[in-house]
Design a protein around this motif. Structure first.
Motif, short mmCIF file in Angstrom:
data_model
loop_
_atom_site.label_atom_id
_atom_site.label_comp_id
_atom_site.label_asym_id
_atom_site.label_seq_id
_atom_site.Cartn_x
_atom_site.Cartn_y
_atom_site.Cartn_z
N GLU A 1 36.74 43.17 34.07
CA GLU A 1 36.19 41.89 33.59
C GLU A 1 37.29 41.10 32.91
O GLU A 1 38.00 41.64 32.06
CB GLU A 1 35.05 42.19 32.62
N ASP A 2 37.45 39.83 33.27
CA ASP A 2 38.53 39.04 32.70
C ASP A 2 38.19 38.45 31.33
O ASP A 2 39.09 38.10 30.58
CB ASP A 2 38.96 37.92 33.65
N ASP A 3 36.94 38.38 30.95
CA ASP A 3 36.55 37.77 29.67
C ASP A 3 36.50 38.82 28.56
O ASP A 3 35.68 39.74 28.62
CB ASP A 3 35.19 37.09 29.82
N PRO A 4 37.35 38.69 27.53
CA PRO A 4 37.40 39.70 26.48
C PRO A 4 36.08 39.80 25.69
O PRO A 4 35.72 40.88 25.24
CB PRO A 4 38.55 39.26 25.57
N MET A 5 35.37 38.71 25.53
CA MET A 5 34.09 38.76 24.80
C MET A 5 33.06 39.58 25.57
O MET A 5 32.35 40.39 24.99
CB MET A 5 33.56 37.34 24.55
N ASP B 1 33.02 42.68 37.39
CA ASP B 1 32.76 41.24 37.43
C ASP B 1 33.12 40.75 38.83
O ASP B 1 33.88 41.39 39.55
CB ASP B 1 33.63 40.56 36.37
N LEU B 2 32.59 39.60 39.20
CA LEU B 2 32.91 39.04 40.52
C LEU B 2 33.96 37.95 40.47
O LEU B 2 34.84 37.89 41.32
CB LEU B 2 31.65 38.48 41.19
N ARG B 3 33.86 37.06 39.52
CA ARG B 3 34.75 35.90 39.45
C ARG B 3 35.88 36.15 38.47
O ARG B 3 35.70 36.05 37.26
CB ARG B 3 33.97 34.65 39.01
N MET B 4 37.04 36.52 39.02
CA MET B 4 38.23 36.77 38.20
C MET B 4 39.42 36.10 38.85
O MET B 4 39.41 35.89 40.07
CB MET B 4 38.48 38.29 38.11
N VAL C 1 28.46 43.04 37.51
CA VAL C 1 27.99 42.33 36.32
C VAL C 1 28.47 40.89 36.48
O VAL C 1 29.67 40.62 36.40
CB VAL C 1 28.56 42.96 35.03
N THR C 2 27.55 39.95 36.73
CA THR C 2 27.96 38.59 37.08
C THR C 2 27.03 37.53 36.51
O THR C 2 25.84 37.79 36.30
CB THR C 2 28.03 38.45 38.61
N ALA C 3 27.58 36.35 36.31
CA ALA C 3 26.77 35.19 35.92
C ALA C 3 26.39 34.38 37.15
O ALA C 3 25.61 33.44 37.07
CB ALA C 3 27.57 34.32 34.95
N ILE D 1 23.62 43.27 38.11
CA ILE D 1 22.92 42.77 36.93
C ILE D 1 23.57 41.46 36.51
O ILE D 1 24.73 41.21 36.82
CB ILE D 1 22.87 43.78 35.77
N VAL D 2 22.81 40.62 35.83
CA VAL D 2 23.30 39.29 35.50
C VAL D 2 23.72 39.19 34.03
O VAL D 2 23.22 39.92 33.17
CB VAL D 2 22.25 38.19 35.81
N LYS D 3 24.67 38.30 33.79
CA LYS D 3 25.12 37.95 32.44
C LYS D 3 24.25 36.80 31.95
O LYS D 3 23.86 35.97 32.75
CB LYS D 3 26.59 37.50 32.45
N PRO D 4 24.03 36.70 30.67
CA PRO D 4 24.50 37.64 29.66
C PRO D 4 23.81 38.98 29.84
O PRO D 4 22.63 39.07 30.16
CB PRO D 4 24.11 36.99 28.33
N VAL D 5 24.57 40.04 29.63
CA VAL D 5 24.09 41.39 29.87
C VAL D 5 23.07 41.78 28.81
O VAL D 5 23.35 41.72 27.62
CB VAL D 5 25.27 42.40 29.87
#
Length: 130
Positions: free
Chosen positions: A7-11, A51-54, A81-83, A102-106
């Motif tokens: 996952e590219d997003d640290p949060m 994640d899908l979009r990186m 895990v994707t939005a 599964i969708v974000k927000p998780v």
């Protein structure tokens, strides 16, 4: 249970790491798909969250390469895990070898439910919160 989250997003990584810590799982992280694939080639994991979009390689390509390349994680369960809410996304993910989406927000309940269904029987009870 040892989990790799690509996952590219640290949060997003922090939130999921905190969720997994509650059930006693250890999470390792990769900020991009290419690094994740290197980690997956180097050691076995019990589960992969992708994640899908990186930037660079996307998650669909990474999952396809994971499933096509012999190694310690070729058949390890993968949860996307994707939005992204595209209508055909789930089918596309499953077609390349993902086991669940599964969708974000998780939501913790959704994550733990998916992990319990995909974990080896002896580890499935780990994901039940009383």
């Amino acid at each position: 249970m040892l989990v790799l989250f690509v996952e590219d997003d640290p949060m997003n990584r922090r939130v999921v790491r905190d969720m997994l810590r509650v059930v006693g799982s250890v999470m390792e992280e990769a900020e991009e798909a290419a690094t994740g694939l290197e980690m997956l080639a180097a050691r076995p994991y019990d589960m992969v969250l992708m994640d899908l979009r990186m930037p660079g390689m996307d998650g669909i390509t990474a999952i396809r390469l994971l499933r096509e390349t012999p190694g310690p994680n070729q058949s390890t369960p993968v949860i996307v895990v994707t939005a992204d809410m595209a209508p055909d996304l789930r089918a596309s993910c499953l077609a390349v070898g993902a086991d669940e989406v599964i969708v974000k927000p998780v939501a913790m309940a959704a994550l733990l439910d998916a992990m319990a269904r995909l974990a080896p029987q002896e580890a499935a009870d780990e994901f039940v919160i009383d």
